[in-house]
Structures are given as structure tokens and as C-alpha cells.
Design an enzyme around this catalytic site. Structure first.
Site, short mmCIF file in Angstrom:
data_model
loop_
_atom_site.label_atom_id
_atom_site.label_comp_id
_atom_site.label_asym_id
_atom_site.label_seq_id
_atom_site.Cartn_x
_atom_site.Cartn_y
_atom_site.Cartn_z
N ASP A 11 -6.31 13.30 -25.42
CA ASP A 11 -6.36 11.92 -24.95
C ASP A 11 -5.73 11.06 -26.05
O ASP A 11 -6.36 10.79 -27.07
CB ASP A 11 -7.81 11.52 -24.69
N ARG B 272 -2.15 -2.61 -18.12
CA ARG B 272 -3.37 -1.80 -18.11
C ARG B 272 -3.22 -0.73 -17.04
O ARG B 272 -3.17 -1.02 -15.85
CB ARG B 272 -4.59 -2.68 -17.79
N TYR C 117 0.86 -1.20 0.00
CA TYR C 117 0.00 0.00 0.00
C TYR C 117 0.88 1.23 0.00
O TYR C 117 1.85 1.31 0.77
CB TYR C 117 -0.90 0.03 1.24
N GLU D 194 -0.41 4.89 -0.48
CA GLU D 194 -1.13 6.15 -0.69
C GLU D 194 -0.18 7.34 -0.60
O GLU D 194 0.65 7.40 0.32
CB GLU D 194 -2.23 6.34 0.36
N THR E 44 -3.74 5.87 -21.88
CA THR E 44 -3.63 4.56 -21.25
C THR E 44 -2.25 4.02 -21.61
O THR E 44 -1.57 4.54 -22.50
CB THR E 44 -4.72 3.59 -21.77
N LYS F 188 -2.21 0.19 -24.82
CA LYS F 188 -2.61 0.07 -26.23
C LYS F 188 -1.34 0.07 -27.09
O LYS F 188 -0.53 -0.83 -26.95
CB LYS F 188 -3.60 1.19 -26.56
N1 DSN Z 1 -12.08 0.34 -24.64
C1 DSN Z 1 -11.14 1.21 -25.31
C2 DSN Z 1 -11.08 0.98 -26.76
O1 DSN Z 1 -11.27 -0.16 -27.15
O2 DSN Z 1 -10.86 1.89 -27.55
C3 DSN Z 1 -11.38 2.62 -25.00
O3 DSN Z 1 -11.67 2.79 -23.66
#
Ligand code: DSN
Length: 448
Positions: free
Chosen positions: A199, A234, A54, A56, A225, A228
Site C-alpha cells: 500500500d 481523491r 453512470y 457501471e 490513493t 497524497k
Molecule cells: N487518512 C490518511 C492519512 O492521513 O494518512 C490515511 O487513510
């Protein structure tokens, strides 16, 4: 190396599903554009002892003891993010993309403020103000759209911004196959005094690799994120740019305070370690080659599909993603295409298309992309072959069309599913897909 042996010893049921999922990923083509295959190093970090802790707070300012090594790891992740994206401030603690975006709203806006983002069915993201997202409910959302050619309508966005004076504008998409116009949106945001948040969840790997322009000179805030095109675990990162800090010198602290204690508790330290590793991997020259190849592959695949009669929104792709418009085949064809391609060993997702003529749940398109298959080492010649597989599978759903009557849909879909299960052509494509995949082994060192 036998990777899952403890799970095998402890829990046969989970082990069996894990084994089958590994086999599925190995023998099929993962073509959901937001998915990828992380390195074994990233996966080891995710399965590491950092999951026990933990923490925080932030490095040097934790609420619990025992964080000296977590501090080091988070410090690494932050400094690598700052260096790679060329930003003065980064927060690597958001649990994923949606909480990261929510934190941006809560750091900058009050409930009821006006915000703008690309409309969901025009390729935008839920968290950019769509009505079913809390972001569309807490804030007054004024969406902008794409033109009839499928390109972001900059004129409309400018007019809406001038009329509505939003506090925050988003630029970034989940189903947009073209380049994002960061400079034009910076002008729009400056013209109305809004913050601009980029984004880049889908394209952050391309940005690092120089295969897409960076928003850093234009936006005040950048979110991404990490799982990707960036090919990490993730998770997510929120960054404040120099431009953002000039506008509001406290922007970084506002973001940090919103994440913790505002929205989250303890950061997921195992994910932070994995993000640090992924960022290090993305700083290597072979990552630039990877990012460039993703786009080459997407263009080659788009060309192959179009030559075989598949209609694409905007007529091609400039990034990692392709949006096929199946309206010429029937109504609500996205589901039928997704299911048929699944049966053929090709994973894509049904997706709305701009001006969606049927329904968000039974949309008219499919979204596919090249990040994961490029990680496997596939190149343009394979894209041509894959375009043949996809076009061949789509031939098998000709004649189907989603009923208008809601009552008729479920029995119709059941009938369709039983038809594709027995379809010989899809079975034969599946075995060709599997043969192709065997030439590009995935996790060859893993045994399960
Ligand atoms: N779920 C993601 C995507 O597939 O683009 C976006 O949040």
C-alpha cells in the site's frame, strides 16, 4: 479568473465557506503528510460534466449507454497508471484508499483467513487489520510492529508469518518516516506462501519520481490513493504486478470483479478524468524534481526540528513524513501541539507513536510532512524557518499535560483552548507564517 462565481450566485453560504477555506489554505502551512494541492486542471476535471454520467462496468463493457467518451478517459487513466508504475494491470475505479484495500482482501481472502499488516500505533493503516476496522473483524489479524528504535521489525514479521501462515501480508504505512523494506517483505511472503500487497498511498509520488524504491518487483498487488504525494484527486488505484500475475494469472480479473460488481456501483468518472490528468502531470520531468525535493525538505525540516530539541521517532526522515514524539513534554501532548500549531497557522495532525504510552484518541505525537509545502515551491531554507516556527509554538504548550482522569479532560482542554486563543506568541508566529506563505502564492490565478 473568478472560479466560484456560479456558487456565489447560487449559494452564498457555501460560497462563504469556500472563500474562507481558500484563504486558510493560502495563508497557512499545510503540513499533514497525506495532503497536497492539486493542479487547476485536476480541479477542473473534478468540476466537469463527467460527474453527470453512470458507467457501471469497464471500458467496452458498460451496462449503460453513452459511455464512448468515458471509456476513452478511463482507458487513458489505466494506460497511464500502467506505464508510470510499470504494471500490467490497473483498476482506477476504487472510490478511495480504504475501499481499494478492502477489495484486495475480498479478491484474495475468505472471512476468517489470517492476514498481517503493520500495527496501527506502529505507523500502519486502519485497513491493514486494525481491530476497529472491518478488516480486523472479518479476518484474523496478526500485526507486526516496529523495534524500539521505530524501524519495522523484519525479524518479528518473519517469525509471525512463519508461525501464522497468513494468506495476505501488507507492507505500507501512514505514519512511518523511513523507507519501506519491500524486498525483505517479499522474502517473508514467499517463505510462507502469502500474497504481498504494497500500500503505497503515502509514497506513490515518491515512487514515480524515483525518490523511494518501487515495490513493483516485489509485491503481487500495489494499492495507492491518488491524492497524497501523487497530487491528484481523491481516489485510488489497485494494480496487479507481473509477479502477481505469475502467481495467479486471474488476479487482475479478480480485482476488477471485486470492485464492480462486488463492492461498488458506478465509477466516479469525473474523478477518473482527474486521475488521468494527475498521472500525465506526474510523468513530466518536473514531477521528478518535485518528488526529490519533498524528501530533501523532509530531511531538512527533521534536522531543524531536532536541532531545536524536538524528539523525532527514528531520529529523522527518509521520505515525506516526520513523526514527533512529545512524551518528554507531558502526557497526551499531540492534541495540545496540534491546537497550538493550528493557532500559529500550521496544520498538522496528532498521532500515536510506537508503543503509544497514553491513548489513541489523545496520542503522544504529531505527524507532519512536506508534500503540500513543496508543491508551493518551498525548499530547504524555508524548512529551517518552519522548524523555528514549530519549535516556537511547542514552547507555548510547556507545562500542559493531559489529565489521567477522563472526567477532568474536557474542562482541561477547554481551558487550554482559551489559553492558546489569547497567546500573543502564537499570534505572532501566525503572522510570520502568513508572510512566508505570501512569498509562495497558492493558486494565484484564482479569485474568489
Ligand atoms: N487518512 C490518511 C492519512 O492521513 O494518512 C490515511 O487513510
Amino acid at each position: 479568473m473568478e472560479w466560484f462565481y456560479k456558487i456565489r450566485e447560487r449559494d452564498q453560504e457555501v460560497f462563504m465557506h469556500l472563500k474562507r477555506e481558500l484563504e486558510r489554505q493560502r495563508t497557512g502551512l499545510e503540513m499533514i503528510p497525506s495532503e497536497n494541492f492539486t493542479s487547476l486542471a485536476v480541479m477542473q476535471a473534478l468540476g466537469s460534466i463527467f460527474t453527470n454520467k453512470y458507467s457501471e462496468g469497464y471500458p467496452g463493457k458498460r451496462y449503460y449507454g453513452g459511455n464512448e467518451f468515458v471509456d476513452m478517459v478511463e482507458g487513458l487513466a489505466v494506460s497511464r497508471a500502467k506505464r508510470l508504475f510499470n504494471v500490467p494491470h490497473a483498476n482506477v475505479q476504487p472510490y478511495s484508499g480504504s475501499p481499494a484495500n478492502l477489495a484486495v482482501y475480498l479478491a484474495l481472502c475468505k472471512p476468517g483467513d489470517t492476514i498481517m499488516g503493520q500495527n496501527l500505533t506502529d505507523g500502519g493503516h486502519l485497513t491493514h487489520g486494525w481491530k476497529t476496522s472491518v478488516t480486523g473483524q472479518l479476518f484474523r489479524s496478526v500485526p507486526y510492529h516496529v523495534t524500539k528504535e521505530g524501524i519495522i521489525n523484519i525479524e518479528e514479521a518473519k517469525q509471525l508469518a512463519d508461525e501464522n501462515k497468513p494468506r495476505l501480508i501488507w507492507i505500507g504505512s501512514t505514519a512511518y518516516p523511513r523507507r519501506l523494506p519491500f524486498r525483505e517483505f517479499a522474502e517473508i511472503a514467499e517463505g510462507c506462501g502469502a500474497y504481498l500487497a504494497a500500500d503505497i498511498s503515502h509514497i506513490s509520488g515518491l515512487v514515480i519520481g524515483g525518490a523511494h524504491e518501487s515495490p513493483v518487483a516485489y509485491a503481487d498487488i500495489v494499492t495507492t490513493t491518488t491524492h497524497k504525494t501523487l497530487r491528484g484527486p481523491r481516489g485510488a488505484i489497485i494494480m496487479a504486478t507481473d509477479k502477481g500475475l505469475r502467481k495467479d494469472p486471474e488476479l487482475g480479473e479478480k480485482i476488477d470483479k471485486t470492485i464492480f460488481p462486488g463492492m461498488q456501483g458506478g465509477p466516479h468518472d469525473h474523478v477518473t478524468a482527474a486521475i488521468a490528468i494527475a498521472l500525465e502531470e506526474a510523468s513530466k520531468p518536473d514531477f521528478i524534481e518535485y518528488a526529490v525535493q519533498i524528501v530533501k525538505n523532509s530531511k531538512a525540516l527533521a534536522k531543524g526540528l531536532m536541532e531545536k530539541g524536538v524528539n523525532l521517532v527514528t531520529g529523522g526522515s527518509d521520505n515525506h513524513l516526520i513523526l514527533a514524539d512529545l512524551t518528554n513534554m507531558g502526557a497526551g501532548m499531540g492534541l495540545f501541539a496540534q491546537e497550538a500549531l493550528d493557532a500559529a497557522g500550521i496544520t498538522v495532525n496528532k498521532n500515536t507513536i510506537p508503543g503509544e504510552p497514553f491513548s489513541p484518541f489523545y496520542p503522544s505525537g504529531i505527524r507532519l510532512g512536506t508534500p503540500a509545502i513543496t508543491t508551493r515551491g518551498m525548499k530547504e531554507p524555508e524548512m529551517l524557518v518552519i522548524s523555528g516556527f514549530i519549535a516556537g509554538a511547542l514552547q507555548e504548550i510547556k507545562g500542559y499535560s493531559m489529565p489521567n482522569s477522563k472526567e477532568e479532560r474536557q474542562p482541561y482542554i477547554r481551558g487550554f483552548k482559551s489559553y492558546i486563543q489569547g497567546n500573543e506568541r502564537l499570534r505572532s508566529i501566525r503572522s510570520s507564517v502568513s508572510e512566508l506563505c505570501s512569498r509562495f502564492p497558492l493558486y494565484p490565478d484564482l479569485e474568489a
